[in-house]
Design an enzyme around this catalytic site. Structure first.
Site, PDB file in Angstrom:
ATOM      1  N   LYS A  80       0.841  -1.202   0.000  1.00 43.22           N
ATOM      2  CA  LYS A  80       0.000   0.000   0.000  1.00 43.22           C
ATOM      3  C   LYS A  80       0.876   1.253   0.000  1.00 43.22           C
ATOM      4  O   LYS A  80       2.078   1.174   0.314  1.00 43.22           O
ATOM      5  CB  LYS A  80      -0.917  -0.014   1.227  1.00 43.22           C
ATOM      6  CG  LYS A  80      -0.167   0.005   2.553  1.00 43.22           C
ATOM      7  CD  LYS A  80      -1.102  -0.312   3.731  1.00 43.22           C
ATOM      8  CE  LYS A  80      -0.339  -0.286   5.041  1.00 43.22           C
ATOM      9  NZ  LYS A  80      -1.153  -0.812   6.148  1.00 43.22           N
ATOM     10  N   ARG A 111     -11.020  -0.267  14.659  1.00 43.99           N
ATOM     11  CA  ARG A 111     -10.880   0.471  13.408  1.00 43.99           C
ATOM     12  C   ARG A 111     -11.912  -0.047  12.408  1.00 43.99           C
ATOM     13  O   ARG A 111     -12.898   0.607  12.157  1.00 43.99           O
ATOM     14  CB  ARG A 111      -9.439   0.332  12.885  1.00 43.99           C
ATOM     15  CG  ARG A 111      -9.162   1.160  11.654  1.00 43.99           C
ATOM     16  CD  ARG A 111      -7.683   1.225  11.316  1.00 43.99           C
ATOM     17  NE  ARG A 111      -7.134  -0.046  10.815  1.00 43.99           N
ATOM     18  CZ  ARG A 111      -5.902  -0.185  10.340  1.00 43.99           C
ATOM     19  NH1 ARG A 111      -5.081   0.850  10.303  1.00 43.99           N
ATOM     20  NH2 ARG A 111      -5.461  -1.350   9.912  1.00 43.99           N
ATOM     21  N   HIS A 119      -6.409  -7.373  12.539  1.00 44.17           N
ATOM     22  CA  HIS A 119      -5.172  -6.590  12.587  1.00 44.17           C
ATOM     23  C   HIS A 119      -4.764  -6.388  14.042  1.00 44.17           C
ATOM     24  O   HIS A 119      -5.580  -6.004  14.873  1.00 44.17           O
ATOM     25  CB  HIS A 119      -5.392  -5.242  11.894  1.00 44.17           C
ATOM     26  CG  HIS A 119      -4.109  -4.501  11.594  1.00 44.17           C
ATOM     27  ND1 HIS A 119      -2.983  -5.114  11.102  1.00 44.17           N
ATOM     28  CD2 HIS A 119      -3.792  -3.191  11.715  1.00 44.17           C
ATOM     29  CE1 HIS A 119      -2.025  -4.207  10.929  1.00 44.17           C
ATOM     30  NE2 HIS A 119      -2.492  -3.037  11.302  1.00 44.17           N
ATOM     31  N   ARG A 174       0.903 -10.774   6.850  1.00 45.52           N
ATOM     32  CA  ARG A 174       0.845  -9.577   5.994  1.00 45.52           C
ATOM     33  C   ARG A 174       2.074  -8.732   6.316  1.00 45.52           C
ATOM     34  O   ARG A 174       2.119  -8.017   7.304  1.00 45.52           O
ATOM     35  CB  ARG A 174      -0.432  -8.775   6.264  1.00 45.52           C
ATOM     36  CG  ARG A 174      -1.718  -9.533   5.925  1.00 45.52           C
ATOM     37  CD  ARG A 174      -2.934  -8.625   6.072  1.00 45.52           C
ATOM     38  NE  ARG A 174      -2.982  -7.958   7.346  1.00 45.52           N
ATOM     39  CZ  ARG A 174      -3.552  -8.442   8.444  1.00 45.52           C
ATOM     40  NH1 ARG A 174      -4.144  -9.629   8.427  1.00 45.52           N
ATOM     41  NH2 ARG A 174      -3.536  -7.750   9.570  1.00 45.52           N
ATOM     42  N   TYR A 198      13.852  31.133   7.346  1.00 50.70           N
ATOM     43  CA  TYR A 198      12.570  31.732   7.717  1.00 50.70           C
ATOM     44  C   TYR A 198      12.458  31.864   9.231  1.00 50.70           C
ATOM     45  O   TYR A 198      12.822  30.942   9.970  1.00 50.70           O
ATOM     46  CB  TYR A 198      11.411  30.856   7.244  1.00 50.70           C
ATOM     47  CG  TYR A 198      11.108  30.948   5.775  1.00 50.70           C
ATOM     48  CD1 TYR A 198      10.797  32.167   5.171  1.00 50.70           C
ATOM     49  CD2 TYR A 198      11.096  29.795   4.990  1.00 50.70           C
ATOM     50  CE1 TYR A 198      10.502  32.224   3.819  1.00 50.70           C
ATOM     51  CE2 TYR A 198      10.795  29.845   3.636  1.00 50.70           C
ATOM     52  CZ  TYR A 198      10.500  31.067   3.059  1.00 50.70           C
ATOM     53  OH  TYR A 198      10.200  31.117   1.736  1.00 50.70           O
ATOM     54  N   CYS A 200      12.622  24.730   4.412  1.00 52.94           N
ATOM     55  CA  CYS A 200      11.696  25.454   3.529  1.00 52.94           C
ATOM     56  C   CYS A 200      10.951  24.444   2.647  1.00 52.94           C
ATOM     57  O   CYS A 200      11.205  23.249   2.708  1.00 52.94           O
ATOM     58  CB  CYS A 200      12.442  26.425   2.626  1.00 52.94           C
ATOM     59  SG  CYS A 200      13.711  27.421   3.423  1.00 52.94           S
ATOM     60  N   MET A 201      10.074  24.944   1.810  1.00 52.28           N
ATOM     61  CA  MET A 201       9.320  24.056   0.922  1.00 52.28           C
ATOM     62  C   MET A 201      10.246  23.273  -0.006  1.00 52.28           C
ATOM     63  O   MET A 201      10.036  22.075  -0.238  1.00 52.28           O
ATOM     64  CB  MET A 201       8.317  24.869   0.096  1.00 52.28           C
ATOM     65  CG  MET A 201       7.396  23.993  -0.724  1.00 52.28           C
ATOM     66  SD  MET A 201       6.301  24.932  -1.798  1.00 52.28           S
ATOM     67  CE  MET A 201       5.178  25.636  -0.615  1.00 52.28           C
ATOM     68  N   ASP A 202      11.265  23.932  -0.524  1.00 49.78           N
ATOM     69  CA  ASP A 202      12.082  23.322  -1.571  1.00 49.78           C
ATOM     70  C   ASP A 202      13.570  23.256  -1.240  1.00 49.78           C
ATOM     71  O   ASP A 202      14.356  22.785  -2.064  1.00 49.78           O
ATOM     72  CB  ASP A 202      11.944  24.134  -2.867  1.00 49.78           C
ATOM     73  CG  ASP A 202      10.499  24.480  -3.163  1.00 49.78           C
ATOM     74  OD1 ASP A 202       9.682  23.547  -3.205  1.00 49.78           O
ATOM     75  OD2 ASP A 202      10.189  25.676  -3.305  1.00 49.78           O
TER      76      ASP A 202
HETATM   77  C1  LIG Z   1      -0.428  -1.729   6.900  1.00 48.78           C
HETATM   78  C2  LIG Z   1      -1.026  -3.012   7.323  1.00 48.78           C
HETATM   79  C3  LIG Z   1      -0.238  -4.153   7.494  1.00 48.78           C
HETATM   80  C4  LIG Z   1       1.264  -4.127   7.417  1.00 48.78           C
HETATM   81  O1  LIG Z   1       1.763  -3.703   8.661  1.00 48.78           O
HETATM   82  P1  LIG Z   1       3.354  -3.618   8.930  1.00 48.78           P
HETATM   83  O2  LIG Z   1       3.453  -3.167  10.313  1.00 48.78           O
HETATM   84  O3  LIG Z   1       3.858  -2.617   7.946  1.00 48.78           O
HETATM   85  O4  LIG Z   1       3.873  -4.977   8.667  1.00 48.78           O
HETATM   86  C5  LIG Z   1      -0.867  -5.338   7.752  1.00 48.78           C
HETATM   87  N1  LIG Z   1      -2.217  -5.400   7.872  1.00 48.78           N
HETATM   88  C6  LIG Z   1      -3.001  -4.320   7.759  1.00 48.78           C
HETATM   89  C7  LIG Z   1      -4.464  -4.456   7.918  1.00 48.78           C
HETATM   90  C8  LIG Z   1      -2.436  -3.085   7.494  1.00 48.78           C
HETATM   91  O5  LIG Z   1      -3.217  -2.003   7.409  1.00 48.78           O
END
Ligand SMILES: *Cc1c(COP(=O)(O)O)cnc(C)c1O
Length: 377
Positions: free
Chosen positions: A45, A140, A170, A226, A270, A317-319
């Site tokens: 992701k 969540r 999760h 995951r 700045y 700064c921005m850049d």
């Molecule tokens: C982002 C995410 C992961 C991966 O988590 P890591 O800590 O980067 O291994 C696994 N499962 C879900 C649902 C996530 O949102």
């Protein structure tokens, strides 16, 4: 293919080099630590945490990874159109109005709730691939695992309405070594197992509850992991120690655009937040917060120039931002400045910058903006 930053138009200004072989290596090391039969789903992701999702998925496909997770439908469709053939799971919300694209691109969707499942079913007559999400304590998304009977009822309905291939939850504190967090994680896993057991007869192919940290420190076997942050060689939490050989896969380099001498009484940047009290040599770096070099690093961060640390002076700064290169030999326009990576015996990691910004390495690498070129090696 190896190309140095600099042979590509505009790359010297600010350029990330992604070592996909290191991502493969991190994956292989992690894989060896898993229990027999456990598989890895690569979490790519947010453009593979800023590393490039297509390139990361390609590299991982070459070492036999078939399952990928993303956060939304645009990421999923992009991977599919790129040619990724295995499972692509969307871990979060997809508007039911986009349900037809799920079917069309053969994408697997997380079922967030009973309400969501009903809306998705109503929106698309085709049997969409789904994994049911369980909420085992993070609060969540997912069906509340505190009510296993209701979970079972909704999952069985989903198995009729969808091509239900998986069940997942999760973990929200698997990276902590605090005793109460460890207990909480074990409770989450137990609650997940309880529901999984009730729907065992559905023979769901993918039953998964472990993230990077869970797979390392709470892995009693079974299911799939995951794997996100550790693929990229970063720590789930600053307190963690990663297995030997797992290393960051990304370097971020910029360059010195100008060197100048400043005098006591001068101020830098700045808001004049840096007051000069001694003669100093300042090098300006043409990367800024619009590139993802965080403004929190103002007067806190450092870059590596010719093997030495050059502290950030004044506000980012921005850049652009300014660094103190007093006493560092041979710094001139065009000298390389390492924002994340290695120079001589010095290193600066995304986790180091995260520590200075009061955040996590995830946010640093995800935050390197599109404006920064990515080069793959
Ligand atoms: C982002 C995410 C992961 C991966 O988590 P890591 O800590 O980067 O291994 C696994 N499962 C879900 C649902 C996530 O949102």
């Amino acid at each position: 293919m190896t190309r140095e930053c600099g042979s590509v138009l505009g790359a010297t200004r600010s350029c990330v080099t992604v070592n996909t072989a290191q991502i493969q290596e991190n994956c292989q090391i992690y894989r060896k630590l898993l229990q027999p039969g456990q598989q890895i789903m690569a979490v790519v992701k947010a453009d593979a945490y800023g590393h490039g999702d297509a390139e990361t998925a390609d590299a991982l496909s070459k070492i036999g990874i078939r399952d990928f997770a993303v956060s939304n439908i645009l990421e999923a469709v992009r991977l599919r159109e790129h040619g990724i053939e295995g499972q692509i799971l969307i871990l979060g919300y997809t508007d039911p109005r986009d349900a037809r694209a799920l079917a069309e691109y053969d994408i697997t969707q997380a079922l967030l709730s009973e309400e969501y499942a009903l809306a998705l079913k109503a929106a698309c007559p085709r049997r969409i691939k789904c994994h049911a999400a369980l909420d085992t304590g993070m609060r969540r998304i997912g069906l509340n695992a505190d009510d296993p009977e209701r979970c079972e009822r909704v999952i069985r309905a989903a198995a009729r309405d969808f091509d239900l291939t998986g069940l997942f939850t999760h973990l929200c504190a698997a990276d902590s070594d605090r005793e109460d967090d460890r207990e909480f994680t074990e409770k989450q896993i137990a609650a997940f197992r309880r529901v999984a057991e009730r729907v065992k007869d559905l023979h769901l192919e993918y039953v998964h509850c472990l993230n990077s940290a869970g797979g390392l420190w709470h892995n009693a076997g079974g299911g799939m992991v995951r794997l996100g942050i550790v693929l990229y060689g970063l720590k789930p939490d600053a307190s963690n120690l990663l297995p030997c050989g797992i290393e960051p896969a990304l370097e971020w380099k910029s360059v010195v655009s100008q060197v100048k001498e400043v005098l006591p009484g001068d101020s830098i940047g700045y808001g004049r937040t840096y007051r000069v009290t001694r003669p100093m040599t300042v090098a300006t770096i043409p990367t800024g917060y619009a590139d993802g070099y965080r403004r929190e690093l103002s007067n806190k961060g450092y870059v590596l120039i010719n093997g030495s640390r050059a502290p950030v002076v004044g506000r980012v700064c921005m850049d652009q931002f300014m660094t103190d290169v007093t006493g560092i030999p041979d710094v001139h326009m065009g000298t390389e400045a390492v924002l994340i990576g290695r120079s001589g015996s010095e290193t600066v990691t995304a986790d180091d910058l995260a520590g200075l910004c009061g955040t996590i390495g995830y946010e640093i690498v995800c935050g390197i903006s599109k404006r920064v070129l990515r080069i793959y090696q």
